[in-house]
Design a protein around this motif. Structure first.
Motif, short mmCIF file in Angstrom:
data_model
loop_
_atom_site.label_atom_id
_atom_site.label_comp_id
_atom_site.label_asym_id
_atom_site.label_seq_id
_atom_site.Cartn_x
_atom_site.Cartn_y
_atom_site.Cartn_z
N LEU A 1 -28.91 4.97 8.12
CA LEU A 1 -28.29 4.70 9.33
C LEU A 1 -27.93 3.40 8.69
CD1 LEU A 1 -30.22 6.10 11.95
CD2 LEU A 1 -28.07 6.77 12.15
N ALA A 2 -28.30 2.74 8.10
CA ALA A 2 -28.05 1.19 8.29
C ALA A 2 -26.63 1.43 6.85
CB ALA A 2 -29.42 0.64 6.98
N VAL A 3 -27.08 2.28 5.93
CA VAL A 3 -25.47 2.02 5.81
C VAL A 3 -24.02 2.33 6.18
CG1 VAL A 3 -23.75 3.39 3.45
CG2 VAL A 3 -26.33 2.11 3.12
N ARG A 4 -24.13 3.74 6.46
CA ARG A 4 -22.87 3.55 7.90
C ARG A 4 -22.97 2.99 8.63
NH1 ARG A 4 -21.72 8.38 7.46
NH2 ARG A 4 -22.74 9.99 5.93
N GLU A 5 -24.20 2.36 9.13
CA GLU A 5 -23.55 0.86 10.32
C GLU A 5 -22.95 -0.30 9.17
OE1 GLU A 5 -23.13 -1.61 13.32
OE2 GLU A 5 -23.45 0.18 13.79
N TRP A 6 -23.09 -0.25 8.23
CA TRP A 6 -22.28 -1.84 7.86
C TRP A 6 -21.01 -0.85 7.21
CZ3 TRP A 6 -24.57 -2.22 2.08
CH2 TRP A 6 -24.16 -2.95 1.36
N ALA B 1 -32.78 -1.06 5.19
CA ALA B 1 -33.21 -0.29 6.04
C ALA B 1 -33.78 -0.73 7.40
CB ALA B 1 -33.52 0.34 5.17
N GLU B 2 -34.96 -2.11 7.51
CA GLU B 2 -35.49 -2.76 8.17
C GLU B 2 -34.29 -3.68 9.38
OE1 GLU B 2 -38.51 -3.96 6.29
OE2 GLU B 2 -39.05 -2.82 5.48
N GLN B 3 -33.52 -3.88 8.35
CA GLN B 3 -32.72 -5.51 8.97
C GLN B 3 -31.04 -5.14 9.19
OE1 GLN B 3 -34.71 -9.14 7.60
NE2 GLN B 3 -36.03 -7.82 8.05
N GLY B 4 -30.42 -3.97 8.51
CA GLY B 4 -29.76 -4.01 8.68
C GLY B 4 -29.22 -4.90 7.23
N VAL B 5 -27.48 -5.41 6.82
CA VAL B 5 -26.95 -6.36 6.22
C VAL B 5 -27.57 -7.60 6.13
CG1 VAL B 5 -24.67 -6.04 6.61
CG2 VAL B 5 -25.10 -5.92 4.69
N GLN B 6 -26.97 -7.62 6.97
CA GLN B 6 -27.54 -9.39 7.57
C GLN B 6 -29.37 -10.21 6.99
OE1 GLN B 6 -27.17 -7.02 9.98
NE2 GLN B 6 -28.93 -7.37 11.37
#
Length: 191
Positions: A110-115, A26-31
């Motif tokens: 949002l993070a999961v969708r971006e991933w 959630a804070e930094q994305g999958v990376q």
């Protein structure tokens, strides 16, 4: 992500690793979901990670599974309606999922969708959750007497609205934005 400096190492379990990974996501994305980062946040070595997971992919699988299962459980809970009360339940769904008060939940979504835009496994999980969401609300609309095609359209409109407006800072748009939101919700669920 909460540091675990006061937590006993023996108490650290697989679910805590997964929850920490979701916070990082959630804070930094999958990376940002790296073993070293997670181990450091717990104050443990990477060896502790490997006690619970075969590899990073095992963690990724756990994160996606946890997110999917949590979303589906919540959707099931939010879409149960007493016969004759489907309209009220649909309005409740719009209120709950359209609320901007759950910033962490929105960040995770949002993070999961971006991933999912870059990863087939994550995309498949998002598609499964979205299909579940749409199907559960479709059933509520059908229970209200709508034809299946219209129920599908309204279900899609409902989620397009709640996700879209939950991401917008529309409170300054109009002093009566609450009234506008209620009017839109009534329009979506009207028969």
């Amino acid at each position: 992500m909460k540091p675990a400096t006061t937590r006993a190492r023996a108490a650290l379990d697989r679910n805590e690793w997964i929850e920490a990974a979701i916070d990082v996501l959630a804070e930094q994305g999958v990376q940002g979901m790296r073993i070293e980062v997670l181990a450091k946040s717990f104050g443990v070595t990477k060896g502790s990670f490997y006690w619970h997971f075969k590899d990073r992919q095992d963690l990724v699988d756990g994160v996606l599974e946890t997110w999917r299962d949590g979303r589906i459980r919540d959707i099931d809970k939010q879409t149960v309606a007493t016969p004759g009360k489907e309209r009220e339940q649909l309005l409740h769904l719009i209120d709950v999922y359209g609320a901007t008060r759950n910033r962490k939940g929105i960040s995770i979504e949002l993070a999961v969708r971006e991933w999912a835009r870059r990863d087939a496994q994550a995309a498949a999980v998002v598609e499964e959750v979205d299909s579940w969401r749409l199907e559960c609300t479709r059933k509520l609309f059908v229970s209200r007497g709508l034809a299946d095609n219209e129920a599908k359209s309204r279900s899609l409109l409902l989620y397009a609205y709640v996700f879209g407006q939950s991401l917008m800072a529309c409170e300054r748009y109009d002093p009566a934005v609450g009234d506008l939101k209620r009017w839109i919700a009534d329009l979506i669920v009207k028969q």
